[in-house]
Scaffold this active site. Structure first.
Site, PDB file in Angstrom:
ATOM      1  N   GLY A  56      33.780  41.191  21.262  1.00 23.41           N
ATOM      2  CA  GLY A  56      34.281  42.292  20.455  1.00 23.41           C
ATOM      3  C   GLY A  56      33.698  43.632  20.861  1.00 23.41           C
ATOM      4  CG  ASP A  77      30.825  36.154  27.523  1.00 20.68           C
ATOM      5  OD1 ASP A  77      30.530  35.023  27.102  1.00 20.68           O
ATOM      6  OD2 ASP A  77      31.295  37.047  26.797  1.00 20.68           O
ATOM      7  NE  ARG A  88      35.528  38.814  17.133  1.00 16.71           N
ATOM      8  CZ  ARG A  88      36.072  37.594  17.140  1.00 16.71           C
ATOM      9  NH1 ARG A  88      37.316  37.417  16.749  1.00 16.71           N
ATOM     10  NH2 ARG A  88      35.387  36.553  17.555  1.00 16.71           N
ATOM     11  CB  CYS A 203      31.476  36.528  14.618  1.00 16.78           C
ATOM     12  SG  CYS A 203      31.384  38.303  14.604  1.00 16.78           S
ATOM     13  CB  CYS A 356      31.438  24.113   5.825  1.00 20.31           C
ATOM     14  SG  CYS A 356      30.685  23.863   7.436  1.00 20.31           S
TER      15      CYS A 356
END
Ligand SMILES: [Zn+2]
Length: 398
Positions: A56, A77, A88, A203, A356
């Site tokens: 992002g 990365d 994003r 995030c 979850c």
């Protein structure tokens, strides 16, 4: 590299590269600004910037620095582009889903500006390789989304004397600063130690307004350009706090901590450290949230037990608004943040399955219940996203 009277960085090199006629045309709108001009554009061409992360924050940073004509850009990365990134991470596209992020980003940057050099490092940024990767670069832009990388980047910049253009985002809020321990505070002057793993949600767990890293990353790119051009007042010694809901920009004055662990008078951090990785980093669509073999139950095992009529107490620890995205019938909802105060609603005699989105929050819930004396506990490994893949494809993955 020298500092001027006002503490700015002067990147002027003895030999600045010339611009071709094509480059002069491309950067025409820069050349018209007196503070940039031909010499400024040559400084940008001579500069090298390493961008940590192509997510992002890294997306707008890399796009605008490439467009501005930074001659050498490095991208670090180790992730691949997935569909949840595209809300994003605007450097990537639908056509590059599944490709390495650094390769996706590199091809976009070279399409934007073929005159620059873009080096891609498809690796995790660690204490082992950080110094070597960063060595050729003048300046580091921290576009990471996790504390281990943020501390590593800070310490690296302090130890090697490079400016660190910092940014971070959380839902509607963002922060920006320039840390340069030679003339101001570093990140550790503010926050001496990272929070314990698992305390701060990623995030992927807490969400972020897609445009927010666009705003913050663009501010980071602005600071990088100012440092390279030697213009304006950089955010050295100031932390910008941005709130998108209020549309407020506040500045907090930062001071160097003389006892700072890495940039203070007697530093205890003298080499790079790898802090324990946080749960849920990086933000994959499907994380394999696991509480460890002895606690995990796979979606297939859970489905089998439910089908066989085994009595299980299903406890969904997500926020109520997430239920309309996906859920398992018969679950009781107790959001993770309320669990400690709602223990009386649970019976330690029951076989409890914690659920979850991806198995990260449920693992935290499991530790809360363990601490309260519960023992008959299970964690749905990979959460509802794994359940959707393995058992119930009618439910979406998010
Ligand atoms: Zn410091």
């Amino acid at each position: 590299m020298n500092y001027t009277r006002r503490g700015k960085i002067d990147y002027t090199r003895p030999m600045l590269p010339n611009l071709s006629h094509e480059e002069i045309l491309r950067y025409s709108r820069h050349l018209l600004i007196p503070d940039v001009g031909l010499e400024g554009q040559r400084k940008l061409k001579a500069a090298s910037v390493l961008i940590i992360g192509t997510g992002g924050l890294g997306s707008p940073v890399a796009l605008y620095l490439a467009a501005a004509g930074i001659g050498h850009i490095g991208l670090v990365d180790y992730d691949v582009v997935d569909r949840t990134n595209l809300q994003r991470q605007v450097i990537h596209g639908t056509s590059t889903v599944g490709r390495l992020k650094v390769e996706s980003a590199r091809s976009r940057l070279l399409d934007l500006n073929p005159d620059i050099q873009v080096d891609a490092y498809n690796q995790a940024f660690t204490s082992e390789n950080a110094s070597q990767i960063a060595a050729p670069y003048d300046l580091i832009v921290d576009g990471s989304d996790n504390f281990p990388t943020r501390y590593l980047t800070n310490d690296l910049c302090v130890l090697t004397g490079k400016p660190n253009v910092y940014g971070s985002v959380y839902r509607f809020e963002g922060q920006v600063s320039v840390f340069d321990a030679r003339v101001g505070p570093c990140y550790r002057c503010l926050f001496p130690n990272p929070p314990p793993p698992g305390l701060v949600p990623s995030c992927a767990e807490s969400g972020v307004l897609g445009i927010l890293p666009g705003t913050i990353g663009t501010l980071q790119a602005t600071e990088a350009l100012k440092l390279i051009l030697g213009i304006g007042e950089p955010l050295v010694g100031r932390l910008l706090l941005y709130n998108a809901q209020d549309m407020s920009f506040e500045f907090v004055k930062l001071h160097k901590n003389q006892d700072c662990k890495v940039c203070g008078a007697n530093p205890s951090v003298t080499e790079l450290i790898d802090y324990e990785a946080f749960c849920g980093v990086p933000g994959h669509a499907v994380e394999s949230g696991s509480a460890g073999k002895e606690w995990d139950i796979t979606p297939r095992e859970l489905a089998g037990q439910l089908k066989a009529g085994v009595t299980l107490k299903l406890v969904d620890v997500r926020e109520p608004h997430e239920l309309e995205i996906s859920h398992i019938q018969g679950s009781q909802v107790i959001p993770l943040g309320q669990l400690a105060s709602r223990l009386s609603e649970l019976d330690p005699a029951d076989e409890i399955v914690l659920i979850c989105k991806a198995g990260v929050r449920s693992t935290r819930a499991l530790h809360i219940l363990l601490g309260a004396g519960f023992r008959k506990l299970h964690n749905l490994q990979g959460g509802l996203n794994a359940w959707a893949i393995d058992i119930d494809p009618s439910q979406p993955i998010y």
